[in-house]
Write a protein that holds these residues in place. Structure first.
Motif, PDB file in Angstrom:
ATOM      1  N   PHE A 173      -2.235  11.217   2.580  1.00 53.72           N
ATOM      2  CA  PHE A 173      -2.177  12.611   3.013  1.00 53.72           C
ATOM      3  C   PHE A 173      -1.091  13.273   2.177  1.00 53.72           C
ATOM      4  CE2 PHE A 173      -0.571  15.492   6.647  1.00 53.72           C
ATOM      5  CZ  PHE A 173      -1.387  16.541   6.271  1.00 53.72           C
ATOM      6  N   TYR A 174      -1.420  14.345   1.482  1.00 53.55           N
ATOM      7  CA  TYR A 174      -0.455  14.952   0.568  1.00 53.55           C
ATOM      8  C   TYR A 174      -0.632  16.459   0.467  1.00 53.55           C
ATOM      9  CZ  TYR A 174      -4.388  14.655  -2.765  1.00 53.55           C
ATOM     10  OH  TYR A 174      -5.600  14.775  -3.404  1.00 53.55           O
ATOM     11  N   MET A 217       0.826  -1.194   0.000  1.00 51.89           N
ATOM     12  CA  MET A 217       0.000   0.000   0.000  1.00 51.89           C
ATOM     13  C   MET A 217       0.869   1.256   0.000  1.00 51.89           C
ATOM     14  SD  MET A 217      -3.180  -0.734  -0.197  1.00 51.89           S
ATOM     15  CE  MET A 217      -4.719  -0.888   0.607  1.00 51.89           C
ATOM     16  N   GLN A 218       2.007   1.198   0.682  1.00 49.18           N
ATOM     17  CA  GLN A 218       2.915   2.348   0.681  1.00 49.18           C
ATOM     18  C   GLN A 218       3.433   2.596  -0.739  1.00 49.18           C
ATOM     19  OE1 GLN A 218       3.678   4.314   3.432  1.00 49.18           O
ATOM     20  NE2 GLN A 218       2.152   3.135   4.540  1.00 49.18           N
ATOM     21  N   ALA A 219       3.793   1.533  -1.428  1.00 50.28           N
ATOM     22  CA  ALA A 219       4.264   1.669  -2.819  1.00 50.28           C
ATOM     23  C   ALA A 219       3.135   2.183  -3.704  1.00 50.28           C
ATOM     24  CB  ALA A 219       4.788   0.325  -3.331  1.00 50.28           C
ATOM     25  N   PHE A 220       1.932   1.726  -3.451  1.00 49.98           N
ATOM     26  CA  PHE A 220       0.777   2.198  -4.222  1.00 49.98           C
ATOM     27  C   PHE A 220       0.632   3.706  -4.060  1.00 49.98           C
ATOM     28  CE2 PHE A 220      -3.580   3.506  -4.733  1.00 49.98           C
ATOM     29  CZ  PHE A 220      -3.975   2.858  -5.894  1.00 49.98           C
ATOM     30  N   ALA A 221       0.744   4.207  -2.826  1.00 53.58           N
ATOM     31  CA  ALA A 221       0.610   5.651  -2.574  1.00 53.58           C
ATOM     32  C   ALA A 221       1.682   6.431  -3.332  1.00 53.58           C
ATOM     33  CB  ALA A 221       0.696   5.935  -1.076  1.00 53.58           C
ATOM     34  N   ARG A 222       2.906   5.953  -3.319  1.00 62.15           N
ATOM     35  CA  ARG A 222       3.986   6.641  -4.062  1.00 62.15           C
ATOM     36  C   ARG A 222       3.713   6.624  -5.564  1.00 62.15           C
ATOM     37  NH1 ARG A 222       6.856   3.861  -0.151  1.00 62.15           N
ATOM     38  NH2 ARG A 222       7.421   2.209  -1.603  1.00 62.15           N
ATOM     39  N   ASP A 223       3.250   5.494  -6.081  1.00 55.88           N
ATOM     40  CA  ASP A 223       2.924   5.400  -7.513  1.00 55.88           C
ATOM     41  C   ASP A 223       1.743   6.299  -7.868  1.00 55.88           C
ATOM     42  OD1 ASP A 223       4.947   3.575  -7.909  1.00 55.88           O
ATOM     43  OD2 ASP A 223       3.627   1.825  -7.912  1.00 55.88           O
ATOM     44  N   TRP A 224       0.754   6.365  -7.001  1.00 58.09           N
ATOM     45  CA  TRP A 224      -0.414   7.208  -7.220  1.00 58.09           C
ATOM     46  C   TRP A 224       0.005   8.668  -7.347  1.00 58.09           C
ATOM     47  CZ3 TRP A 224      -2.822  11.005  -4.218  1.00 58.09           C
ATOM     48  CH2 TRP A 224      -4.135  11.329  -4.573  1.00 58.09           C
ATOM     49  N   ILE A 225       0.879   9.111  -6.438  1.00 56.86           N
ATOM     50  CA  ILE A 225       1.406  10.482  -6.493  1.00 56.86           C
ATOM     51  C   ILE A 225       2.151  10.704  -7.805  1.00 56.86           C
ATOM     52  CG2 ILE A 225       3.151  12.032  -5.487  1.00 56.86           C
ATOM     53  CD1 ILE A 225       0.734  12.024  -3.697  1.00 56.86           C
ATOM     54  N   ALA A 226       3.018   9.764  -8.173  1.00 57.95           N
ATOM     55  CA  ALA A 226       3.808   9.889  -9.411  1.00 57.95           C
ATOM     56  C   ALA A 226       2.897   9.931 -10.639  1.00 57.95           C
ATOM     57  CB  ALA A 226       4.806   8.738  -9.521  1.00 57.95           C
ATOM     58  N   ASN A 227       1.858   9.110 -10.655  1.00 59.35           N
ATOM     59  CA  ASN A 227       0.918   9.104 -11.785  1.00 59.35           C
ATOM     60  C   ASN A 227       0.223  10.447 -11.923  1.00 59.35           C
ATOM     61  OD1 ASN A 227       1.513   6.455 -12.444  1.00 59.35           O
ATOM     62  ND2 ASN A 227      -0.144   5.617 -11.231  1.00 59.35           N
ATOM     63  N   ARG A 247       0.952  19.505  -8.988  1.00 61.39           N
ATOM     64  CA  ARG A 247       2.047  18.800  -8.310  1.00 61.39           C
ATOM     65  C   ARG A 247       1.547  18.302  -6.966  1.00 61.39           C
ATOM     66  NH1 ARG A 247       6.796  16.206  -8.488  1.00 61.39           N
ATOM     67  NH2 ARG A 247       7.747  16.260  -6.452  1.00 61.39           N
ATOM     68  N   PHE A 248       1.731  16.991  -6.716  1.00 53.43           N
ATOM     69  CA  PHE A 248       1.396  16.392  -5.436  1.00 53.43           C
ATOM     70  C   PHE A 248       2.693  15.962  -4.754  1.00 53.43           C
ATOM     71  CE2 PHE A 248      -2.973  14.467  -6.864  1.00 53.43           C
ATOM     72  CZ  PHE A 248      -3.489  15.748  -6.991  1.00 53.43           C
ATOM     73  N   ASP A 249       2.764  16.151  -3.451  1.00 52.17           N
ATOM     74  CA  ASP A 249       3.892  15.671  -2.643  1.00 52.17           C
ATOM     75  C   ASP A 249       3.338  14.855  -1.495  1.00 52.17           C
ATOM     76  OD1 ASP A 249       6.211  16.994  -3.938  1.00 52.17           O
ATOM     77  OD2 ASP A 249       5.154  18.822  -3.361  1.00 52.17           O
ATOM     78  N   LEU A 250       3.765  13.603  -1.408  1.00 53.89           N
ATOM     79  CA  LEU A 250       3.287  12.696  -0.380  1.00 53.89           C
ATOM     80  C   LEU A 250       3.788  13.134   0.986  1.00 53.89           C
ATOM     81  CD1 LEU A 250       1.807  10.016   0.264  1.00 53.89           C
ATOM     82  CD2 LEU A 250       4.005   8.866  -0.089  1.00 53.89           C
ATOM     83  N   ILE A 251       2.874  13.266   1.924  1.00 55.41           N
ATOM     84  CA  ILE A 251       3.231  13.556   3.311  1.00 55.41           C
ATOM     85  C   ILE A 251       3.214  12.258   4.112  1.00 55.41           C
ATOM     86  CG2 ILE A 251       2.543  14.775   5.422  1.00 55.41           C
ATOM     87  CD1 ILE A 251       1.340  16.965   3.532  1.00 55.41           C
ATOM     88  N   GLU A 252       2.143  11.489   3.968  1.00 58.85           N
ATOM     89  CA  GLU A 252       2.002  10.250   4.721  1.00 58.85           C
ATOM     90  C   GLU A 252       0.992   9.342   4.046  1.00 58.85           C
ATOM     91  OE1 GLU A 252       2.978   7.612   7.420  1.00 58.85           O
ATOM     92  OE2 GLU A 252       3.693   9.639   7.806  1.00 58.85           O
ATOM     93  N   ALA A 253       1.219   8.053   4.156  1.00 59.64           N
ATOM     94  CA  ALA A 253       0.247   7.060   3.696  1.00 59.64           C
ATOM     95  C   ALA A 253      -0.027   6.126   4.867  1.00 59.64           C
ATOM     96  CB  ALA A 253       0.785   6.288   2.499  1.00 59.64           C
ATOM     97  N   THR A 308      -3.250  21.251   1.700  1.00 59.81           N
ATOM     98  CA  THR A 308      -3.126  19.835   2.016  1.00 59.81           C
ATOM     99  C   THR A 308      -4.411  19.132   1.586  1.00 59.81           C
ATOM    100  OG1 THR A 308      -3.907  20.218   4.269  1.00 59.81           O
ATOM    101  CG2 THR A 308      -1.511  20.116   3.933  1.00 59.81           C
ATOM    102  N   ALA A 309      -4.291  17.846   1.381  1.00 54.19           N
ATOM    103  CA  ALA A 309      -5.438  17.043   0.965  1.00 54.19           C
ATOM    104  C   ALA A 309      -5.283  15.630   1.515  1.00 54.19           C
ATOM    105  CB  ALA A 309      -5.533  17.007  -0.557  1.00 54.19           C
ATOM    106  N   VAL A 310      -6.407  14.960   1.611  1.00 54.79           N
ATOM    107  CA  VAL A 310      -6.450  13.563   2.033  1.00 54.79           C
ATOM    108  C   VAL A 310      -7.363  12.825   1.070  1.00 54.79           C
ATOM    109  CG1 VAL A 310      -7.245  11.978   3.828  1.00 54.79           C
ATOM    110  CG2 VAL A 310      -6.057  14.060   4.473  1.00 54.79           C
ATOM    111  N   GLU A 311      -6.926  11.661   0.644  1.00 56.92           N
ATOM    112  CA  GLU A 311      -7.804  10.789  -0.144  1.00 56.92           C
ATOM    113  C   GLU A 311      -7.947   9.476   0.612  1.00 56.92           C
ATOM    114  OE1 GLU A 311      -8.325  10.745  -4.112  1.00 56.92           O
ATOM    115  OE2 GLU A 311      -7.568  12.781  -4.412  1.00 56.92           O
TER     116      GLU A 311
END
Length: 117
Positions: A83-84, A1-11, A65-71, A94-97
């Motif tokens: 959280f990004y 799930m952590q990798a998913f969050a990073r990929d989601w941000i990159a996408n 531009r999104f920057d990951l704060i926490e997943a 800031t935003a949360v999905e």
């Protein structure tokens, strides 16, 4: 799930709507107050409607531009909270999905937005 969050941000940073949609079932539900500004409704149902919304929203912005704060993930509940920091057209907040999954596919999401930074 952590990798998913990073990929989601990159996408999203590549504005690759198809990559983001690739993780969804065909009949997801997505809720966002921003959707109402484009679709007239805060709830978007179905993958095709979600595609149309995100493509239209992406075309209306000059920069994103999104920057990951926490997943934070709850594996038994198949829920991921991302959280990004979101910067769109020079304005940041800031935003949360909240993303819910079934059998590895996203079935729903809800976006919540904080005050401008």
């Amino acid at each position: 799930m952590q990798a998913f969050a990073r990929d989601w941000i990159a996408n999203w940073n590549r504005r690759d709507v198809e990559a983001v949609l690739g993780h969804f079932t065909d009949d997801p539900v997505f809720i966002s107050p921003l959707a109402a500004t484009i679709t007239g409704e805060r709830e978007v149902r179905g993958k095709e409607a979600l595609r149309a919304y995100w493509k239209r929203a992406s075309a209306q912005s000059t920069s994103l531009r999104f920057d990951l704060i926490e997943a934070i993930c709850d594996v038994p509940a198949q829920t991921l909270v991302v959280f990004y920091r979101a910067e769109k057209d020079g304005a940041a907040r800031t935003a949360v999905e909240i993303m819910r999954f079934e059998d590895g596919r996203q079935v729903s999401g809800e976006a919540l937005y904080g005050a401008a930074l």
